[in-house]
Design a protein around this motif. Structure first.
Motif, PDB file in Angstrom:
ATOM      1  N   GLN A 141       0.830  -1.205   0.000  1.00  0.00           N
ATOM      2  CA  GLN A 141       0.000   0.000   0.000  1.00  0.00           C
ATOM      3  C   GLN A 141       0.866   1.258   0.000  1.00  0.00           C
ATOM      4  OE1 GLN A 141      -2.413  -1.590  -1.151  1.00  0.00           O
ATOM      5  NE2 GLN A 141      -4.063  -0.578  -0.044  1.00  0.00           N
ATOM      6  N   ARG A 142       2.003   1.171   0.685  1.00  0.00           N
ATOM      7  CA  ARG A 142       2.919   2.318   0.691  1.00  0.00           C
ATOM      8  C   ARG A 142       3.497   2.538  -0.708  1.00  0.00           C
ATOM      9  NH1 ARG A 142       6.338   0.457   5.549  1.00  0.00           N
ATOM     10  NH2 ARG A 142       8.042   1.551   4.521  1.00  0.00           N
ATOM     11  N   LEU A 143       3.771   1.412  -1.376  1.00  0.00           N
ATOM     12  CA  LEU A 143       4.308   1.514  -2.728  1.00  0.00           C
ATOM     13  C   LEU A 143       3.253   2.122  -3.679  1.00  0.00           C
ATOM     14  CD1 LEU A 143       6.761   0.918  -4.496  1.00  0.00           C
ATOM     15  CD2 LEU A 143       5.862  -1.356  -4.909  1.00  0.00           C
ATOM     16  N   ALA A 144       2.003   1.712  -3.475  1.00  0.00           N
ATOM     17  CA  ALA A 144       0.918   2.282  -4.286  1.00  0.00           C
ATOM     18  C   ALA A 144       0.798   3.781  -4.012  1.00  0.00           C
ATOM     19  CB  ALA A 144      -0.394   1.573  -3.977  1.00  0.00           C
ATOM     20  N   LEU A 145       1.036   4.140  -2.751  1.00  0.00           N
ATOM     21  CA  LEU A 145       1.004   5.558  -2.367  1.00  0.00           C
ATOM     22  C   LEU A 145       2.148   6.316  -3.056  1.00  0.00           C
ATOM     23  CD1 LEU A 145      -0.221   7.769  -0.548  1.00  0.00           C
ATOM     24  CD2 LEU A 145       1.153   6.916   1.346  1.00  0.00           C
ATOM     25  N   ALA A 146       3.320   5.688  -3.073  1.00  0.00           N
ATOM     26  CA  ALA A 146       4.479   6.302  -3.749  1.00  0.00           C
ATOM     27  C   ALA A 146       4.170   6.503  -5.226  1.00  0.00           C
ATOM     28  CB  ALA A 146       5.703   5.416  -3.586  1.00  0.00           C
ATOM     29  N   ARG A 147       3.549   5.504  -5.841  1.00  0.00           N
ATOM     30  CA  ARG A 147       3.205   5.602  -7.261  1.00  0.00           C
ATOM     31  C   ARG A 147       2.228   6.762  -7.495  1.00  0.00           C
ATOM     32  NH1 ARG A 147       0.248   0.567  -9.435  1.00  0.00           N
ATOM     33  NH2 ARG A 147      -1.501   1.648  -8.488  1.00  0.00           N
ATOM     34  N   ALA A 148       1.304   6.922  -6.536  1.00  0.00           N
ATOM     35  CA  ALA A 148       0.316   7.998  -6.686  1.00  0.00           C
ATOM     36  C   ALA A 148       0.942   9.382  -6.543  1.00  0.00           C
ATOM     37  CB  ALA A 148      -0.812   7.806  -5.671  1.00  0.00           C
ATOM     38  N   ILE A 149       1.864   9.518  -5.562  1.00  0.00           N
ATOM     39  CA  ILE A 149       2.431  10.880  -5.358  1.00  0.00           C
ATOM     40  C   ILE A 149       3.542  11.212  -6.359  1.00  0.00           C
ATOM     41  CG2 ILE A 149       1.818  11.089  -2.904  1.00  0.00           C
ATOM     42  CD1 ILE A 149       4.817  10.501  -2.323  1.00  0.00           C
ATOM     43  N   ASP A 152       2.803  13.817  -8.760  1.00  0.00           N
ATOM     44  CA  ASP A 152       2.433  15.099  -8.184  1.00  0.00           C
ATOM     45  C   ASP A 152       1.036  15.513  -8.668  1.00  0.00           C
ATOM     46  OD1 ASP A 152       2.720  17.307  -6.652  1.00  0.00           O
ATOM     47  OD2 ASP A 152       3.861  18.464  -8.124  1.00  0.00           O
ATOM     48  N   PRO A 153       0.048  14.697  -8.341  1.00  0.00           N
ATOM     49  CA  PRO A 153      -1.299  14.933  -8.898  1.00  0.00           C
ATOM     50  C   PRO A 153      -2.041  16.045  -8.162  1.00  0.00           C
ATOM     51  CG  PRO A 153      -1.365  13.070  -7.422  1.00  0.00           C
ATOM     52  CD  PRO A 153       0.058  13.572  -7.401  1.00  0.00           C
ATOM     53  N   ALA A 154      -3.178  16.405  -8.721  1.00  0.00           N
ATOM     54  CA  ALA A 154      -4.036  17.382  -8.055  1.00  0.00           C
ATOM     55  C   ALA A 154      -4.720  16.719  -6.866  1.00  0.00           C
ATOM     56  CB  ALA A 154      -5.078  17.905  -9.037  1.00  0.00           C
ATOM     57  N   ILE A 155      -5.060  15.460  -7.037  1.00  0.00           N
ATOM     58  CA  ILE A 155      -5.774  14.735  -5.979  1.00  0.00           C
ATOM     59  C   ILE A 155      -5.418  13.245  -6.023  1.00  0.00           C
ATOM     60  CG2 ILE A 155      -7.853  14.345  -7.420  1.00  0.00           C
ATOM     61  CD1 ILE A 155      -9.505  14.819  -4.795  1.00  0.00           C
ATOM     62  N   GLU A 179       0.729  12.805   6.653  1.00  0.00           N
ATOM     63  CA  GLU A 179       2.036  13.474   6.626  1.00  0.00           C
ATOM     64  C   GLU A 179       2.343  13.971   5.211  1.00  0.00           C
ATOM     65  OE1 GLU A 179       6.341  11.697   7.102  1.00  0.00           O
ATOM     66  OE2 GLU A 179       5.044  11.043   8.767  1.00  0.00           O
ATOM     67  N   LEU A 180       2.137  13.103   4.224  1.00  0.00           N
ATOM     68  CA  LEU A 180       2.414  13.475   2.825  1.00  0.00           C
ATOM     69  C   LEU A 180       1.472  14.571   2.350  1.00  0.00           C
ATOM     70  CD1 LEU A 180       3.133   9.951   1.282  1.00  0.00           C
ATOM     71  CD2 LEU A 180       4.747  11.821   1.528  1.00  0.00           C
ATOM     72  N   ASN A 181       0.236  14.506   2.862  1.00  0.00           N
ATOM     73  CA  ASN A 181      -0.756  15.535   2.527  1.00  0.00           C
ATOM     74  C   ASN A 181      -0.275  16.903   3.021  1.00  0.00           C
ATOM     75  OD1 ASN A 181      -3.442  16.777   4.220  1.00  0.00           O
ATOM     76  ND2 ASN A 181      -3.605  16.582   1.999  1.00  0.00           N
ATOM     77  N   GLN A 182       0.265  16.909   4.257  1.00  0.00           N
ATOM     78  CA  GLN A 182       0.779  18.158   4.837  1.00  0.00           C
ATOM     79  C   GLN A 182       1.999  18.662   4.065  1.00  0.00           C
ATOM     80  OE1 GLN A 182      -0.334  19.901   7.694  1.00  0.00           O
ATOM     81  NE2 GLN A 182      -2.151  18.598   7.488  1.00  0.00           N
ATOM     82  N   LYS A 183       2.900  17.688   3.779  1.00  0.00           N
ATOM     83  CA  LYS A 183       4.180  18.030   3.157  1.00  0.00           C
ATOM     84  C   LYS A 183       4.022  18.497   1.710  1.00  0.00           C
ATOM     85  CE  LYS A 183       7.533  14.976   4.383  1.00  0.00           C
ATOM     86  NZ  LYS A 183       8.493  13.916   4.119  1.00  0.00           N
ATOM     87  N   THR A 184       3.193  17.801   0.955  1.00  0.00           N
ATOM     88  CA  THR A 184       3.112  18.068  -0.490  1.00  0.00           C
ATOM     89  C   THR A 184       1.959  18.983  -0.877  1.00  0.00           C
ATOM     90  OG1 THR A 184       1.721  16.133  -0.837  1.00  0.00           O
ATOM     91  CG2 THR A 184       4.095  15.806  -1.075  1.00  0.00           C
TER      92      THR A 184
END
Lengths: 209, 371
Positions: A141-149, A152-155, A179-184
């Motif tokens: 799931q973390r890897l899927a999250l990495a793929r999503a961010i 650098d998408p809008a959402i 955390e990623l939501n805050q950071k990015t």
């Protein structure tokens, strides 16, 4: 009023009737509802995997049903995380994260730093060459999250991302997302039936069956 | 390029699923290459044995062209017709040299044979053949089969003859023949005064039908009739009467291709069925349906290409030391896997793969169709 990254107006099709919602830029939005109430369907409408019967969906002010080359646009603007089977098992972690960048036709020299940065942000940089079969469910799931961010998408749309995880890992993953939501500053829209996630969100929408 | 890489990695990572499929395809590629080389080789060999510019005169209504009997006296009558440049006669006979092994022998007019057939032979050897009434020249295939040497005296099936030369006539049935002096062969087979066929060289190809008609009209009194056709047609008839080996091989090739179609379609369906879920991921990531189709399409296609090359090379190296004479008859061509055959085989496999996997790939990529 804050600028909206996602607007859903009067969307109907089958299970869903006249859905209206708005997600602000940088928001961490959670849609809570029991299973079978149409959360996943709503997310599928937003990424046009399904077609709406009526209404309008806008991302960054653009009506997504009016975009001609939607696939390329989607690759650059929407990240997506499923409950499971998010990854291509025959590609390693690096290649999985690189996929949406290929779809969005990001130049080669830009791809590598972006993929490594995304893997680093979810703590998987060391496992770039590892294949998904060797990952735990949480790591997948973390890897899927990495793929999503990485794009650098809008959402980022996440459909029950913690559905298969035990409580502790759920907390860790949601914490990482926050955390990623805050950071990015990337907006997250998470659909879940787990009401314990309520506190993690900046905005919550509860759907009834 | 990325699509190719994804497809290739999928095969590599799913090798245990692909391996039986690849092995079966290698066997089919090998079979297809062998059959194609026989089918193409056979039709080539008969086509090249005769010339379109030469006319063959033979007895009509014979069950076998080899049994045709044309009186030698016809030669001088034909020679008197207009547009005839040169004429020669040839007698042919089939000998059984071992159980179920037969070959064609020919009796020719040594002074004329070289002018009609462009054989490659040292002049000294041909001169020696001309001088020795019991001398023969043998095709390269015959030399390889019997290992005869120039100067050797041989007895085969109660026929005594002296090897005077070895000739080459690439892609021709003559390569598998023993060529005698016609007088000696006529005597040996008790057909004195008769040819199997008379060959005519005419002044211009445009007079072909005119000459054919004139020859046929000249011998209307012959009890079974006389035909005058191009040498190519004559050899085509011979091929048919020798069991139509080429046609049989072509039928077998088509059958092999049909079975291959089924094998590839089923193999592709089996391998792609496991990957339907991935189509959804590709779509969500932002790949177009065309790209997703291409990934799923490329995968079996790549597998066919890899195994196709494997099978073709296997056929090439296995048949490189081909038997000198294939099958029961000496005039059946050897299995010669030429670059043309290799390309034809690989191209046919890919064509079959394209047709049979396109549907499967479309179905897999379409499993994600928007509802």
């Amino acid at each position: 009023m804050e600028e909206l990254v996602l607007e859903v107006r009067d969307v109907s099709n089958g299970l869903l009737k006249d859905v209206n919602l708005g997600v602000e830029k940088g928001a961490f939005f959670i849609v809570l509802a029991p299973s079978g109430s149409g959360k996943s369907t709503l997310l599928e409408f937003i990424c046009r995997n399904r077609v709406i019967a009526s209404g309008q969906i806008r991302i960054n002010g653009v009506d997504i049903y009016g975009i001609r080359n939607f696939h390329k646009w989607k690759a650059a603007n929407i990240g997506f995380i499923y409950e499971e089977n998010n990854l291509i098992p025959t590609l390693n972690a690096y290649e999985n994260v690189e996929l949406p960048l290929l779809a969005a036709k990001v130049p080669k020299e830009e791809r590598r730093p972006r993929v490594l940065k995304a893997l680093d942000s979810v703590g998987l940089k060391e496992k770039a060459a590892v294949y998904p079969v060797k990952f735990t469910m949480e790591e997948e799931q973390r890897l899927a999250l990495a793929r999503a961010i990485a794009i650098d998408p809008a959402i980022i749309l996440a459909d029950e991302p913690t559905g298969k995880l035990p409580k502790k890992q759920t907390e860790r993953l949601i914490g990482l997302m926050g955390e990623l939501n805050q950071k990015t500053g990337i907006a997250f829209m998470v659909a879940s039936h787990d009401y314990s996630l309520k506190n993690a969100a900046s905005k919550v929408l509860e759907l009834s069956q | 390029m990325h699509i190719f890489k994804i497809a290739f990695k999928n095969i590599r990572k799913n090798l245990k699923f692909y391996l039986p499929f690849l092995l079966i395809l290698i066997i089919f590629a090998f079979a297809l290459t062998t059959l194609l080389s026989l089918a193409l080789g056979s039709s080539q060999i008969y086509k090249k044995s005769g010339s379109k510019e030469l006319l063959a005169v033979f007895e009509s209504n014979r069950a076998c062209v080899m049994a045709s009997l044309v009186p030698e006296a016809y030669k001088s009558r034909i020679m008197k017709l207009p547009h005839i440049e040169d004429i020669t006669g040839e007698v042919r006979h089939i000998i059984v040299y071992a159980p179920k092994k037969s070959m064609t022998v020919a009796g020719v007019e040594p002074d004329k044979f070289r002018a009609f057939k462009d054989i490659q032979i040292p002049s000294a050897e041909y001169e020696a053949f001309k001088k020795d009434p019991h001398g023969v020249i043998i095709g390269k295939k015959v030399e390889r089969l019997f290992k005869w040497k120039v100067g050797e005296a041989v007895t085969l099936q109660r026929m005594n003859f002296n090897i005077r030369g070895i000739f080459k006539l690439p892609l021709s049935v003559y390569n598998g023949m023993i060529v005698f002096h016609k007088d000696y062969l006529q005597k040996l087979i008790k057909k004195e005064g008769y040819f199997t066929a008379i060959t005519i060289k005419i002044d211009s190809p445009k007079n072909k039908s005119k000459v054919s008609k004139a020859v046929e009209q000249l011998f209307t009194d012959h009890p079974s009739g006389i035909s005058c056709k191009s040498e190519t047609e004559f050899w085509g008839m011979t091929e048919k009467q020798m069991g139509d080996f080429g046609k049989n091989m072509r039928v077998l090739t088509v059958l092999c291709a049909l079975v291959l179609f089924g094998v590839i379609a089923n193999g592709a369906a089996f391998c792609l069925k496991r990957r339907r879920g991935q189509a959804k991921i590709f779509q969500t990531i932002g790949f177009t349906r065309t790209k997703i189709f291409t990934i799923f399409f490329m995968e079996p296609l790549l597998a066919v290409f890899i195994s196709g090359i494997g099978g073709c090379l296997l056929a090439f190296f296995l048949w490189i030391k081909q038997p000198t004479i294939g099958g029961e008859h000496a005039i059946i061509p050897p299995i010669a896997v030429t670059p043309k055959v290799l390309l034809a085989s690989l191209f046919s496999m890919l064509l079959i793969a394209v047709i049979s996997t396109a549907v499967m790939a479309y179905k897999t990529s379409n499993g994600i169709k928007a509802k």
